[in-house]
Design an enzyme around this catalytic site. Structure first.
Site, short mmCIF file in Angstrom:
data_model
loop_
_atom_site.label_atom_id
_atom_site.label_comp_id
_atom_site.label_asym_id
_atom_site.label_seq_id
_atom_site.Cartn_x
_atom_site.Cartn_y
_atom_site.Cartn_z
N SER A 1 -70.28 11.16 32.90
CA SER A 1 -70.10 12.12 34.22
C SER A 1 -68.67 12.10 34.43
O SER A 1 -67.86 11.17 33.89
CB SER A 1 -70.91 11.11 35.22
OG SER A 1 -70.31 11.75 36.64
N TYR B 1 -71.55 3.98 41.30
CA TYR B 1 -71.94 4.99 40.26
C TYR B 1 -70.65 5.07 39.29
O TYR B 1 -70.78 5.31 38.00
CB TYR B 1 -72.30 6.39 40.73
CG TYR B 1 -72.73 7.37 39.71
CD1 TYR B 1 -73.80 6.84 38.57
CD2 TYR B 1 -72.13 8.69 39.51
CE1 TYR B 1 -74.13 7.91 37.62
CE2 TYR B 1 -72.71 9.44 38.54
CZ TYR B 1 -73.54 9.16 37.62
OH TYR B 1 -73.98 10.10 36.82
#
Length: 257
Positions: A137, A150
């Site tokens: 990501s 995250y």
């Protein structure tokens, strides 16, 4: 020879789209996810041959490796499985959420890689190449408020990928990282926000054409189908409306006059 791939996270979103994309260009595919009912539907739709497993459980990872050994060669691992939980500040972070994110994003990547590398090597013993590809990501590259858990998990996975590429130097095994920015899928943001549908819709409100799972799958298929000597080390991809992690245009995109 028909090439065969394991695709994790195959029950929805990017993983499911990758199964569709690879099947459309002639790959045999083993989709892997926890939800056996969704995998069965996927197999019926595209002719994949899936295997239900929780990649945070070592027994399931071992069972997957045994299944691959029993059913044929393996030429590619596409690791999509992972996810996010919560948007808490560092000082308010829930240790259970952070622990889950590390297990789902980093430890699962290590476990499935370690289990399947011998099968990738066996498939290329007489020539050719193999692939390992990981979907991380842009959260691995840029921190943002409320994203620390995250950010940390995806950065950890990204470092795993970079170290693996160095460790496999000299072997014909490509190591690729795909780092998407904003992608609209049916479940990712909904799960991150604890099932709050209204809050999930708000994230994408007014954004012109966020990436889709199919967009990411197209890039993955390109990377896997490229000539064997070509390695796409890192592909960062975002919608045009998202110029950076923190800079997102809402509303129609128009030329400046």
């Amino acid at each position: 020879m028909t090439r065969r791939a394991v695709v994790t996270g195959a029950s929805s979103g990017i993983g499911q789209a990758v199964v569709h994309s690879l099947r459309s260009c002639g790959w045999d595919v083993v989709g892997v996810a926890r939800r056996a009912d969704r995998l069965a539907d996927l197999d019926s739709a595209v002719g994949s041959r899936s295997f239900a497993a929780d990649l945070t459980a070592q027994a399931d990872v071992d069972a997957l490796a045994a299944h691959i050994s029993d059913t044929g060669p393996l030429h590619a691992l596409v690791h999509v499985a992972g996810g996010a939980r919560g948007t808490d500040r560092v000082e308010d972070g829930d240790p259970a959420d952070w622990r889950w994110m590390f297990e789902a994003n980093v430890l699962s990547a290590q476990a499935v890689t370690a289990a399947l590398l011998p099968h990738l090597r066996a498939a290329i013993a007489d020539g050719g190449h193999a692939d390992t590809l990981y979907v991380t990501s842009t959260a691995a590259q840029t921190a943002y408020p409320g994203g620390a858990g995250y950010n940390a998990a995806k950065a950890g996975e990204s470092m795993l990928v970079r170290a693996l590429r160095l460790e496999l130097n000299g072997e014909p095994i490509r190591v690729t990282e795909i780092a998407p920015g904003m992608v609209f899928t049916e479940e990712f943001t909904l799960h991150r926000l604890g099932g709050d549908q209204a809050a999930a819709e708000k994230v994408y409100e007014g954004v012109a054409d966020p990436l889709t799972a199919a967009d990411v799958a197209d890039v993955i298929a390109y990377a896997l189908n490229a000539p064997g000597h070509v390695n796409l080390d890192l592909v960062t991809m975002r919608p045009v409306a998202q110029s950076a992690q923190h800079l997102l245009a809402r509303g129609a995109l128009r030329p400046r006059r």
